[in-house]
Design a protein around this motif. Structure first.
Motif, short mmCIF file in Angstrom:
data_model
loop_
_atom_site.label_atom_id
_atom_site.label_comp_id
_atom_site.label_asym_id
_atom_site.label_seq_id
_atom_site.Cartn_x
_atom_site.Cartn_y
_atom_site.Cartn_z
N LYS A 186 0.76 -1.15 -0.03
CA LYS A 186 -0.03 -0.14 0.14
C LYS A 186 0.94 1.38 -0.09
O LYS A 186 1.87 1.33 0.59
N SER A 234 0.51 5.63 0.39
CA SER A 234 0.01 6.53 1.61
C SER A 234 -1.41 6.23 1.80
O SER A 234 -2.15 6.22 1.00
N VAL A 282 -5.13 6.78 3.27
CA VAL A 282 -5.87 8.11 3.71
C VAL A 282 -7.15 7.27 4.55
O VAL A 282 -7.64 6.38 4.26
N ALA A 303 -10.26 13.86 0.75
CA ALA A 303 -9.00 13.23 0.50
C ALA A 303 -9.33 11.76 -0.36
O ALA A 303 -8.87 11.44 -1.25
N THR A 304 -10.36 11.13 0.38
CA THR A 304 -10.73 9.69 0.03
C THR A 304 -11.32 9.80 -1.47
O THR A 304 -10.86 8.96 -2.25
N LEU A 321 -8.70 10.41 -3.98
CA LEU A 321 -7.93 9.25 -4.15
C LEU A 321 -8.55 8.31 -5.10
O LEU A 321 -8.11 7.51 -6.13
N LEU A 322 -9.77 8.00 -4.63
CA LEU A 322 -10.66 6.82 -5.44
C LEU A 322 -10.85 7.47 -7.00
O LEU A 322 -10.74 6.51 -7.81
N ARG A 353 -8.92 9.39 -8.63
CA ARG A 353 -7.67 9.22 -9.35
C ARG A 353 -7.46 7.80 -9.75
O ARG A 353 -7.00 7.52 -10.92
N ALA A 354 -7.84 7.02 -8.91
CA ALA A 354 -7.49 5.44 -9.54
C ALA A 354 -8.57 5.05 -10.25
O ALA A 354 -8.11 4.16 -11.23
N VAL A 397 -6.84 -0.34 -6.04
CA VAL A 397 -6.66 0.57 -4.75
C VAL A 397 -7.25 -0.39 -3.66
O VAL A 397 -7.92 -1.40 -3.78
N ALA A 454 -6.11 3.29 -0.09
CA ALA A 454 -4.52 3.65 -0.52
C ALA A 454 -4.23 2.92 -1.75
O ALA A 454 -4.89 1.95 -2.19
N LEU A 455 -3.63 3.67 -2.60
CA LEU A 455 -3.28 3.11 -3.91
C LEU A 455 -2.45 1.97 -3.65
O LEU A 455 -1.41 1.82 -2.85
#
Length: 750
Positions: free
Chosen positions: A672, A674, A676, A688-689, A692-693, A695-696, A703, A746-747
């Motif tokens: 994993k 970073s 979140v 932030a979550t 991230l999602l 972006r994935a 993820v 996390a990615l």
């Protein structure tokens, strides 16, 4: 080589093998394990191991116990060592243990769960703990030491070697040199062939036990399934014998229901049927108490009788009784046979004593055994494996076979349950001559129509005639047609029953027929047309004589009235003591009335020597005999019988659980980036979550997410998002997760 853990072995299994494990051990799948580590932990608990061992035969259990003797719960053991400790390694036994996760690893490093030692106790296979001193001796030296013992010592060693290896004795209190030893225990302790555990306990070391067993943990005979001696019969003969038993059982059940209709027995305060009532029923039916118990359990289990809800409850036939009595014999048999097969009770335990030393009575809660249907199906299933018409030579042989196939299943009632099942199945006609009947086989397969049809074919065909004897007996040479049976039972009483039923005609039975509305001409016509033998004059005279006196005195409801064209006869009635008791009062030269019910008046006059009859509003004779009590039938819940504990797992659910475990494994081994995390409480900013999602999803990257399911269980997933919005996260595999259940993300790094 490092020992392979159970979790690692589970991760290496193909999906279909993992699905087979979850199907065989259903307790492992509920709730769905988060990953293989959780699954391994669950599979290694003592309770789960014990449940899995219930379905293992003695040979497979012997392999598992031998692995414990070899220490496979601590250090992996090779198959070669297993072969040294067993006379012969049963084929496929180790594969069976692996399929249930009771053993794992390659042939050169087999391991078993540590909890298996808790399941089998401190002395697996009945062998004691290894002795450090004896372990240093080779087999020849140990054999010489054992050969030097006397007969008394050898007998003691032989007893302990068969297990358990523990003995209680006062001779273990002090050490005695061999020269001063006087008892077998003291001599064996001095030789080192017994080990002192405390002042009153000695133990046979494992090395001595193995030596006395010929160097093996289990002899070859214990690893071989016992043979089942059979007796060959024609299937038609089996079915015919069963039909006779079934007819007798149906007759008893019908008699029981009629008796309970007239005089229902009370329900005990603690529930059930009292011992006195059971004995009275057995005496009336001319059967033993075990058969009477089976009868009452089945009529209640089939819904034909139940406890009413009065302040003083009684066992009363339900409204289903009338429809059951009107069924053909095959239908009545099917009702009782199906109720028996699915009955979650063990009637055979009645008469035993419970924990409080009280007698267990029929219909009581102490007879409830939810697993009883499984035992019956297991016994019948074993008979179904035999060739057609083949039956077991002795029930004890069947008990031995089933005990070998599942020695840890059933507890203390294991063997009695098999004997009771065979006895009950024979009484019902499901089994005959030790073999499964055609009807019984169809019943076991769930083919109810086929079971009824097979029993109908086996039962003797109804006859349409009787044989009237000069002594006023009527012989039915077989089961009578329903209409003829009702007519004969109305005018005659059953004197003996069986394949040929004998009835007796008497003045009372003829008067009963006339009371029910039949005329003397109808009775003459019945015997004239249905008897294959000439009707004796004595029967004709009896019918005419009773009919001549019957009905000359007629009653009606005033509350009740009596009328008679013969004033002299009416005066004679008024002159009896019964007239005063009934408060009879003349209202016309040929009519008297009474405030009492008509049925009581007629009974009192008959007791006084008269032969009155009841008449209806149209002047015709009516039957005032009570038809018996009835209470509403209670719906019976359909019972589903499973071969093992727990609810069945559907294939779709099984696939989902496997996918759940694999997803958890993938998440656990992913690297994993970073992480979140969402703060507790749900009120924090989730931007932030979401970022991230999103972006994935845009980059089509995997993820890692942590989430809490609807049961509050925390799990992890590795997935590829395709869309994030409207409060949901959609994945490339079509799954949807609510965003409010995601706790961290996390990615996944390459």
């Amino acid at each position: 080589m490092a020992a392979l853990s159970l979790a690692d072995w589970l991760r290496s299994l193909p999906d279909d093998a993992l699905a087979d494990l979850l199907r065989a051990r259903r307790d492992l799948a509920t709730p769905p394990p988060a990953n293989s580590d959780v699954l391994a932990t669950r599979a290694g608990t003592a309770g789960s191991v014990a449940r899995a061992c219930e379905n293992l035969d003695r040979a497979t259990l012997a392999v598992l116990e031998t692995l414990l003797v070899a220490g496979a719960d601590d250090t992996p053991v090779g198959v070669g060592r297993l072969g040294e400790l067993l006379a012969t390694v049963p084929p496929r036994a180790l594969d069976r243990l692996r399929s249930l996760a009771l053993a794992w690893g390659p042939d050169d490093a087999v391991s078993v769960p540590a909890a298996a030692r808790d399941v089998f106790g401190p002395f697996p296979a009945g062998l004691g703990v290894s002795s450090t001193e004896l372990a240093k001796l080779d087999s020849d030296a140990l054999a010489e030491r054992i050969a030097d013992v006397g007969e008394d010592e050898r007998a003691l060693l032989s007893t302990l070697s068969s297990g358990p290896p523990i003995g209680r004795t006062r001779d273990a209190a002090i050490d005695v040199p061999l020269a001063s030893a006087t008892t077998p225990v003291q001599k064996l302790l001095a030789r080192g062939l017994l080990v002192r555990r405390d002042d009153q306990t000695v133990e046979l070391p494992r090395e001595v036990g193995l030596a006395l067993r010929g160097g093996v943990v289990f002899a070859g005979a214990a690893l071989t399934e016992p043979e089942l001696p059979l007796e060959r019969h024609e299937q038609s003969g089996v079915d015919t014998a069963a039909a006779g038993e079934a007819m007798e059982f149906l007759r008893h059940a019908e008699t029981l229901l009629r008796a309970w209709s007239d005089q229902p027995p009370p329900v005990l305060k603690s529930g059930g049927l009292g011992v006195r009532e059971l004995r009275r029923l057995a005496r009336d039916l001319d059967v033993d108490e075990r058969r009477a118990t089976l009868l009452v359990e089945l009529v209640v289990g089939a819904g034909l009788a139940a406890a009413d809800e009065s302040t003083s409850p009684e066992w009363v036939p339900t409204t289903l009784t009338d429809s059951w009595l009107s069924m053909p014999p095959s239908g009545r048999w099917l009702t009782l046979a199906q109720a028996w097969l699915d009955l979650p009770r063990m009637p055979g335990l009645a008469g035993d004593r419970d924990a409080r030393d009280k007698i267990v009575v029929p219909l009581s809660e102490e007879l409830r055994r939810p697993l009883a249907p499984m035992t019956r199906r297991r016994v019948l299933g074993t008979l179904a494996e035999l060739p057609a018409g083949a039956g077991v030579a002795a029930v004890d042989d069947l008990v031995t076979l089933l005990a070998w196939r599942a020695p840890r299943k059933g507890g203390r009632t294991r063997d009695p349950a098999v004997r009771d099942t065979m006895a009950e199945a024979t009484a019902l006609g499901v089994v005959a001559l030790g073999a499964l009947t055609t009807a019984g086989g169809a019943l076991l397969d769930g083919d109810l129509h086929g079971a009824a049809a097979a029993m109908a074919d086996a039962l003797p065909q109804p006859v349409d005639h009787v044989l009237v004897q000069a002594d006023l007996t009527v012989v039915a040479p077989g089961p009578l047609e329903p209409d003829l049976a009702r007519q004969i039972e109305a005018v005659a009483d059953v004197e003996s029953a069986g394949h040929a039923t004998m009835y007796r005609v008497s003045e009372t039975s003829v008067r009963r027929a006339l009371d029910s509305g039949r005329t003397a001409d109808e009775l003459h016509e019945l015997f004239r047309t249905r008897s294959r033998t000439p009707v004796p004059q004595s029967l004709s005279y009896l019918i005419d004589d009773v009919a001549r006196r019957h009905g000359r005195l007629r009653g009606g409801v005033a509350a009740a009235f009596l009328r008679c064209d013969d004033e002299v006869l009416l005066a004679e009635v008024l002159g009896t003591p019964a007239a005063a008791d009934l408060e009879l009062r003349r209202i016309a030269p040929t009519v008297v009335v009474s405030p009492y019910p008509l049925a009581e008046i007629l009974d009192a006059l008959r007791a006084a020597g008269f032969a009155p009859a009841a008449e209806g509003p149209d002047g015709r004779v009516v039957d005032l005999r009570p038809s018996g009590r009835r209470i509403p039938a209670r719906g019976r819940q359909a019972r589903r019988v499973e071969p093992t504990r727990g609810e069945p797992i559907g294939e779709g659910q099984l696939t989902a659980v496997v996918a759940h475990v694999r997803a958890g494994d993938k998440a656990a081994r992913s690297r994993k980036g970073s992480v979140v995390r969402l703060p507790a409480g749900g009120g924090a900013d989730t931007s932030a979550t979401m970022a991230l999602l999103s972006r994935a999803a845009n980059e089509q990257r995997e993820v890692w997410i942590g989430l809490v399911d609807s049961h509050g269980t925390a799990t992890q997933r590795v997935l590829t998002p395709v869309r994030v919005g409207a409060g949901m996260l959609e994945t490339s595999t079509g799954e949807r997760y609510p965003l409010h259940r995601i706790t961290s993300a996390a990615l996944v790094e390459d």
